[in-house]
Design a protein around this motif. Sequence first.
Motif, mmCIF file in Angstrom:
data_model
loop_
_atom_site.group_PDB
_atom_site.id
_atom_site.type_symbol
_atom_site.label_atom_id
_atom_site.label_comp_id
_atom_site.label_asym_id
_atom_site.label_seq_id
_atom_site.Cartn_x
_atom_site.Cartn_y
_atom_site.Cartn_z
ATOM 1 N N SER A 306 0.819 -1.219 0.000
ATOM 2 C CA SER A 306 0.000 0.000 0.000
ATOM 3 C C SER A 306 0.852 1.268 0.000
ATOM 4 O O SER A 306 0.331 2.364 -0.198
ATOM 5 C CB SER A 306 -0.913 0.029 1.224
ATOM 6 N N LEU A 307 2.157 1.124 0.222
ATOM 7 C CA LEU A 307 2.999 2.309 0.452
ATOM 8 C C LEU A 307 3.820 2.677 -0.779
ATOM 9 O O LEU A 307 4.567 1.859 -1.317
ATOM 10 C CB LEU A 307 3.930 2.057 1.637
ATOM 11 N N THR A 308 3.672 3.932 -1.196
ATOM 12 C CA THR A 308 4.515 4.552 -2.214
ATOM 13 C C THR A 308 5.064 5.844 -1.626
ATOM 14 O O THR A 308 4.335 6.572 -0.943
ATOM 15 C CB THR A 308 3.722 4.843 -3.501
ATOM 16 N N ALA A 309 6.334 6.124 -1.844
ATOM 17 C CA ALA A 309 6.954 7.298 -1.231
ATOM 18 C C ALA A 309 7.848 8.019 -2.223
ATOM 19 O O ALA A 309 8.495 7.400 -3.075
ATOM 20 C CB ALA A 309 7.757 6.905 0.003
ATOM 21 N N TRP A 310 7.884 9.341 -2.090
ATOM 22 C CA TRP A 310 8.662 10.215 -2.979
ATOM 23 C C TRP A 310 9.579 11.124 -2.177
ATOM 24 O O TRP A 310 9.321 11.446 -1.016
ATOM 25 C CB TRP A 310 7.733 11.108 -3.801
ATOM 26 N N ASP A 311 10.627 11.564 -2.848
ATOM 27 C CA ASP A 311 11.437 12.685 -2.371
ATOM 28 C C ASP A 311 11.662 13.588 -3.578
ATOM 29 O O ASP A 311 12.059 13.117 -4.649
ATOM 30 C CB ASP A 311 12.779 12.225 -1.808
ATOM 31 N N GLU A 312 11.398 14.880 -3.431
ATOM 32 C CA GLU A 312 11.538 15.792 -4.574
ATOM 33 C C GLU A 312 11.807 17.211 -4.087
ATOM 34 O O GLU A 312 11.613 17.530 -2.920
ATOM 35 C CB GLU A 312 10.290 15.736 -5.461
ATOM 36 N N GLY A 313 12.243 18.052 -5.024
ATOM 37 C CA GLY A 313 12.540 19.435 -4.671
ATOM 38 C C GLY A 313 11.717 20.440 -5.431
ATOM 39 O O GLY A 313 12.129 21.584 -5.594
ATOM 40 N N GLU A 338 7.806 2.173 -4.510
ATOM 41 C CA GLU A 338 6.587 2.060 -5.294
ATOM 42 C C GLU A 338 5.879 0.754 -4.929
ATOM 43 O O GLU A 338 6.408 -0.333 -5.144
ATOM 44 C CB GLU A 338 6.893 2.086 -6.787
ATOM 45 N N LYS A 339 4.710 0.905 -4.340
ATOM 46 C CA LYS A 339 3.906 -0.246 -3.913
ATOM 47 C C LYS A 339 4.747 -1.242 -3.109
ATOM 48 O O LYS A 339 4.702 -2.452 -3.318
ATOM 49 C CB LYS A 339 3.260 -0.918 -5.119
ATOM 50 N N GLY A 340 5.543 -0.684 -2.221
ATOM 51 C CA GLY A 340 6.347 -1.493 -1.311
ATOM 52 C C GLY A 340 7.717 -1.868 -1.817
ATOM 53 O O GLY A 340 8.545 -2.359 -1.043
ATOM 54 N N VAL A 341 8.017 -1.619 -3.102
ATOM 55 C CA VAL A 341 9.295 -2.029 -3.687
ATOM 56 C C VAL A 341 10.267 -0.854 -3.709
ATOM 57 O O VAL A 341 9.927 0.241 -4.162
ATOM 58 C CB VAL A 341 9.095 -2.570 -5.121
ATOM 59 N N LEU A 342 11.472 -1.062 -3.218
ATOM 60 C CA LEU A 342 12.502 -0.027 -3.196
ATOM 61 C C LEU A 342 12.982 0.262 -4.612
ATOM 62 O O LEU A 342 13.473 -0.626 -5.308
ATOM 63 C CB LEU A 342 13.669 -0.471 -2.316
ATOM 64 N N ASN A 448 6.476 -2.492 6.817
ATOM 65 C CA ASN A 448 5.608 -3.564 6.336
ATOM 66 C C ASN A 448 4.264 -3.601 7.059
ATOM 67 O O ASN A 448 3.413 -4.432 6.731
ATOM 68 C CB ASN A 448 6.313 -4.911 6.487
ATOM 69 N N LYS A 449 4.078 -2.711 8.024
ATOM 70 C CA LYS A 449 2.823 -2.677 8.778
ATOM 71 C C LYS A 449 1.955 -1.473 8.431
ATOM 72 O O LYS A 449 0.892 -1.300 9.027
ATOM 73 C CB LYS A 449 3.126 -2.702 10.279
ATOM 74 N N ILE A 450 2.410 -0.642 7.497
ATOM 75 C CA ILE A 450 1.598 0.494 7.054
ATOM 76 C C ILE A 450 0.660 -0.031 5.972
ATOM 77 O O ILE A 450 0.967 -0.032 4.781
ATOM 78 C CB ILE A 450 2.478 1.640 6.528
ATOM 79 N N SER A 451 -0.500 -0.502 6.397
ATOM 80 C CA SER A 451 -1.372 -1.269 5.505
ATOM 81 C C SER A 451 -2.416 -0.435 4.788
ATOM 82 O O SER A 451 -3.010 -0.899 3.800
ATOM 83 C CB SER A 451 -2.077 -2.370 6.298
ATOM 84 N N MET A 452 -2.682 0.770 5.262
ATOM 85 C CA MET A 452 -3.715 1.612 4.634
ATOM 86 C C MET A 452 -3.242 3.059 4.592
ATOM 87 O O MET A 452 -2.722 3.576 5.589
ATOM 88 C CB MET A 452 -5.038 1.524 5.399
#
Length: 490
Positions: A306-313, A338-342, A448-452
Amino acid sequence: MLTSSLLLSQQIPTLQYSSTPERFDDTWEAPLATLLGLGRAAGADFIEFFLERVNYISCLAEEDTITSITPRLSTGAGVRLFCGKADCYVSTNDVSFPGLKAALEKGLSILGLDLPGPNAFIPEINLELLRDYATKRGKDAWLPLCSSIQEMGEVLLDGTVQLQQKASHVQSRRASYFRDWQEVLVAASDGTFARDIRLTQSVGFNVLCADGSNRSSIGERAGNTSDPNFLKTWDYQQSAEKIAESAGKMLYADYVESGTYPIIMANHFGGVIFHEACGHLLETTQIERNTSPFADKKGEKIAHESLTAWDEGRTDNAFGTIDMDDEGMPAQRTLLIEKGVLKNFLADRTGSWRTGHPRTGSGRRQGFTFAAASRMRNTYIAPGDYSVENLFASVDKGIYCKKMGGGSVGATGQFNFGVDEAYLIENGKITKPLKGAILIGEAKEIMNKISMCSQDISLAPGFCGSVSGSIYTTVGQPHIKVDSITVGGR
């Protein structure tokens, strides 16, 4: 004057340059190109100059009095040199040609390199046409448009009055503001030649309330880049109302019972846990030291799908937004997870050389006395597919962490964070306020526990300290659900 391609080492002491003293413009090209050529002739593989000019002021109001006004003006430069696997960094307050040359010579001597003989030719360093982000975006006009000292004082004092009027049992109240104006110029032996102006401002409240043995302390900060009118348009009445409401609820809150709970973590500054517990572990600074549990996990699943994360300027006015980093590289967006994948790490020039990960425009530093390192900018968990109501409905008994406080993180991701404002969740509903909660965990487990993740992403300003000093960053996320985490309390 002879062109740099025909310049002999013995001629350098006689050179005269007339760089613009009050501005970093293209008149700095000739002296910097000459010094870069001198460094290459001495045997350095790579040389970078970072020039900086700062105009900073801060103002503090306590109760109904301005208690501190602190200005700071500085000008300086740093030079970084590489030779093989070795590197060094030297800084100076003297940005004249002789001053910069002396700093370069010091760096060369540290690396065991000698200046070329008097008849040695100095190679020509062809710098690119100046990439001037400041002129392109009209930033040269920003500083005169910022709030005056009188305006700073008036806004902060009006704000502390609002705190007194809106909060109950007030013991102390503070309002603080700073404005940090910075002009930078980067020139490097690979041809980099770029200039920028940054304007960073922040304002905030802190209130302490007490009634007998009951205590509550709440703070709130707003931050901005690129808007000279930021303080003039800050809604201090709304901010005071929010802080007063939170302080009132926490004043008589029950202490949380320690245990393992599912939690809902609020958006906005809730993103500080991802920043601290995971973001730092994705910087090549950590990869170089072999202190990241994710060092060899690129392309693998490290978090819940469920987790996607960004870093940007690049987000407009966000606290970590930069048009270029402190190595002259344009800002960009970097997909971390992206969807849990580094997917990527954050790399500065040095980190890229040493780890093989591509540069991401993440070379940042507090100022000219620090060498750049891989650092975060605007770092956040992306919106998900759920509503906030969905998250709460999924929890039978847990804790809602509405406002995060301070904490600490170990080198490999172990963390503990205080929660300034928390509430008990029962059968999907908020029932009563709680205080004293501390979240305890480890990055590779909590990810791995951030499910929503909900859809209401919000960003918050922050200050990040690391090997290259204290810098301005953004944290953020939507509301998220953590399936289980250890909560310290009573």
